[in-house]
Design a protein around this motif. Structure first.
Motif, PDB file in Angstrom:
ATOM      1  N   UNK A  67       0.846  -1.322   0.086  1.00 39.37           N
ATOM      2  CA  UNK A  67      -0.028   0.020   0.043  1.00 39.37           C
ATOM      3  C   UNK A  67       0.917   1.240  -0.082  1.00 39.37           C
ATOM      4  N   UNK A  68       2.172   1.172   0.386  1.00 36.03           N
ATOM      5  CA  UNK A  68       3.062   2.195   0.229  1.00 36.03           C
ATOM      6  C   UNK A  68       3.018   2.923  -1.274  1.00 36.03           C
ATOM      7  N   UNK A  69       2.896   4.259  -1.224  1.00 36.46           N
ATOM      8  CA  UNK A  69       2.667   4.844  -2.462  1.00 36.46           C
ATOM      9  C   UNK A  69       1.506   5.701  -2.576  1.00 36.46           C
ATOM     10  N   UNK A  70       0.392   5.191  -1.885  1.00 40.03           N
ATOM     11  CA  UNK A  70      -0.886   6.345  -1.886  1.00 40.03           C
ATOM     12  C   UNK A  70      -0.518   7.741  -1.190  1.00 40.03           C
ATOM     13  N   UNK A  71       0.605   7.642  -0.349  1.00 44.18           N
ATOM     14  CA  UNK A  71       1.399   9.025   0.258  1.00 44.18           C
ATOM     15  C   UNK A  71       1.734   9.819  -0.729  1.00 44.18           C
ATOM     16  N   UNK A  72       2.105   9.307  -2.072  1.00 45.14           N
ATOM     17  CA  UNK A  72       2.923  10.105  -2.961  1.00 45.14           C
ATOM     18  C   UNK A  72       1.887  10.976  -3.578  1.00 45.14           C
ATOM     19  N   UNK A  73       0.467  10.739  -3.480  1.00 44.20           N
ATOM     20  CA  UNK A  73      -0.253  11.605  -3.950  1.00 44.20           C
ATOM     21  C   UNK A  73      -0.239  13.058  -3.477  1.00 44.20           C
ATOM     22  N   UNK A  74       0.151  13.153  -1.960  1.00 44.31           N
ATOM     23  CA  UNK A  74       0.278  14.273  -1.451  1.00 44.31           C
ATOM     24  C   UNK A  74       1.224  15.284  -1.832  1.00 44.31           C
ATOM     25  N   UNK A  75       2.282  14.757  -2.747  1.00 50.74           N
ATOM     26  CA  UNK A  75       3.407  15.421  -3.188  1.00 50.74           C
ATOM     27  C   UNK A  75       3.051  16.179  -4.466  1.00 50.74           C
ATOM     28  N   UNK A  76       1.764  15.929  -4.955  1.00 55.17           N
ATOM     29  CA  UNK A  76       1.237  16.550  -5.995  1.00 55.17           C
ATOM     30  C   UNK A  76       0.200  17.674  -5.885  1.00 55.17           C
ATOM     31  N   UNK A  77       0.348  18.031  -4.438  1.00 56.36           N
ATOM     32  CA  UNK A  77      -0.620  18.927  -3.940  1.00 56.36           C
ATOM     33  C   UNK A  77      -0.387  20.504  -4.779  1.00 56.36           C
ATOM     34  N   UNK A  78       0.733  20.804  -5.295  1.00 58.12           N
ATOM     35  CA  UNK A  78       0.872  21.985  -5.959  1.00 58.12           C
ATOM     36  C   UNK A  78       0.545  22.053  -7.347  1.00 58.12           C
ATOM     37  N   UNK A  79       0.234  20.726  -7.866  1.00 62.70           N
ATOM     38  CA  UNK A  79      -0.157  20.521  -9.361  1.00 62.70           C
ATOM     39  C   UNK A  79      -1.788  20.036  -9.278  1.00 62.70           C
TER      40      UNK A  79
END
Length: 469
Positions: A224-236
């Motif tokens: 399941x690791x990787x769902x947190x990567x969505x937060x990296x795109x907050x400015x996009x």
């Protein structure tokens, strides 16, 4: 008097300017783009590669392990949703811990999660290249590593919209392969092949103990690791900030459902369950063996090839994008070299951070390909970094909302973070000694750097928080 920026929650039109930054990245992603990105990062067919390990660890109750793992990660998804709504910026745990607790805590959290984000692309490239080498032995592992890295770097360089389009294509391809396996697998079971219809993958009284299940969950939760990567795109993200949290939860639910379905079908097709339970799956071929039982060698080949491409291209593409955003966020605050904060004028991506992430993956992948323990060594570092950073995330939610802002929403801001913290603490404590040792050494280096920064009066500061104690 108006509320300070650090206390306000983001609305549909608020951006990074309220926190003292300039909007530089391209805001073009929709909820669907974010959802697809999260699914690609988690890899819908992730259990293909670790099925045997989870099967052995769970006493055959592999589907149950994924059910519990999904529920466990929902608590972490809640904490991410709360923090990204309050601070809709790139940087993930680095940003949330820095603004939710203190800037120096954010620095340490960012340093620790760097083990996950900076090293995971190298791990993915290595795993995929080894798999491709087994399919095409004439092409050595190191050439596959270079090919994967060059291809992914080119796509990421072209901009987030290009990355989003490629993600959609790769997701459709993975789902097609998965659908083929599930349909053919269920038909095979109905025809009497394999072990016959059974729900033992969800519960088997002969092997069930909480110790066995929780131990298996510590392995399954890694899918399941990787769902947190969505937060990296907050400015996009071009929609309201709450879409980030919703995309995380939706990605977890969808991925969890897919993980549970495919492992249940595979468990009914395992050719020698007793041997798998006793000896494990050192070659990582248990899922492909089950596929062969269902459809023959061609299905085993298809699932193995899909795993290699999913890890080496689709997943690592998303991982490299997330890594570059973490480096960009920390460099923008002066906690990494400033040149990493450079944004390409045309493509509006953190171009130098993208190339550095590619360079690290190249060096790491080539070096680890020469070691017999390269894959397990990288895996232990990645897992420890992610879980430790998630612990800090839960603490940041409690501190920011309950302690600092006196929130009375105790379910989302206190109870759920505490439960999530307890689950992750169990996983970290039960991690391998190697993971704990290497992870603590890395964290120790971060502490030394922080001490040096404080001693030279360059203590970490975030825009808009210069005067906060």
């Amino acid at each position: 008097m108006s509320e300070p920026a650090e206390v306000r929650r983001a609305g549909s039109h608020e951006g990074v300017e309220q926190f003292g930054y300039k909007q530089e990245l391209q805001r073009s992603l929709t909820f669907t783009d974010l959802l697809v990105y999260g699914l690609i990062f988690m890899v819908p067919i992730a259990p293909f590669g670790i099925f045997g390990s989870v099967y052995q660890g769970s006493g055959g109750m592999v589907a149950l392990a994924y059910v519990i793992g999904m529920v466990a990660m929902m608590f972490t998804a809640n904490s991410y949703a709360q923090m990204v709504d309050a601070f809709p910026m790139a940087g993930s745990v680095y940003t949330y811990a820095g603004r939710g607790i203190r800037p120096w805590v954010g620095f340490l959290a960012g340093w620790v999660i760097m083990l996950d984000y900076v090293l995971v692309p190298g791990l993915l490239y290595l795993v995929a290249s080894v798999a491709m080498n087994s399919i095409v032995p004439a092409v050595p592992v190191w050439i596959w590593i270079i090919l994967f890295i060059v291809l992914n770097t080119a796509v990421n360089y072209m901009g987030i919209e290009m990355t989003a389009r490629v993600n959609k294509i790769m997701l459709i391809a993975e789902l097609i392969v998965l659908a083929i396996f599930i349909v053919i697998g269920l038909v095979a079971v109905a025809q009497g092949r394999g072990n016959g219809f059974s729900l033992d993958a969800f519960y088997n009284p002969e092997t069930f103990t909480w110790g066995v299940i929780l131990g298996a969950v510590s392995i399954a939760v890694l899918s399941f690791l990787g769902f947190d990567g969505i937060s990296m795109l907050a400015e996009e993200n071009k929609q309201e900030s709450r879409q980030i949290g919703r995309a995380m939860v939706a990605a977890l639910l969808l991925a969890g459902a897919l993980f549970i379905a495919q492992t249940w079908v595979a468990s009914m097709l395992v050719p020698d369950s007793d041997t798998l339970l006793a000896e494990g799956d050192p070659g990582g071929t248990a899922f492909y063996d089950a596929a062969a039982v269902a459809g023959g060698g061609w299905l085993a080949f298809l699932t193995a090839l899909a795993t290699a491409i999913a890890w080496g291209f689709a997943n690592s593409l998303a991982a490299q994008a997330a890594t570059s955003r973490l480096l960009y966020a920390m460099a923008r605050d002066g906690e990494l070299p400033r040149f990493l904060a450079k944004v390409h004028r045309k493509h509006r991506v953190p171009v130098n951070a993208t190339f550095v992430a590619a360079g690290v993956s190249l060096i790491l992948g080539l070096y680890m390909s020469t070691r017999d323990d390269g894959i397990p060594l990288l895996s232990t570092l990645v897992n420890f970094g992610a879980m430790t950073a998630f612990l800090v995330l839960h603490a940041a939610v409690v501190n920011h909302f309950v302690v600092r802002n006196r929130s009375t929403d105790y379910l989302r801001h206190l109870v759920m973070p505490i439960i999530g913290f307890a689950i992750l603490l169990f996983v970290v404590i039960n991690a391998s000694i190697a993971a704990q040792t290497l992870g603590l050494i890395w964290a120790g280096i971060g502490v030394v750097i922080l001490v040096v920064l404080k001693a030279t009066k360059r203590e970490p500061q975030l825009a808009g928080m210069e005067h906060q104690p």
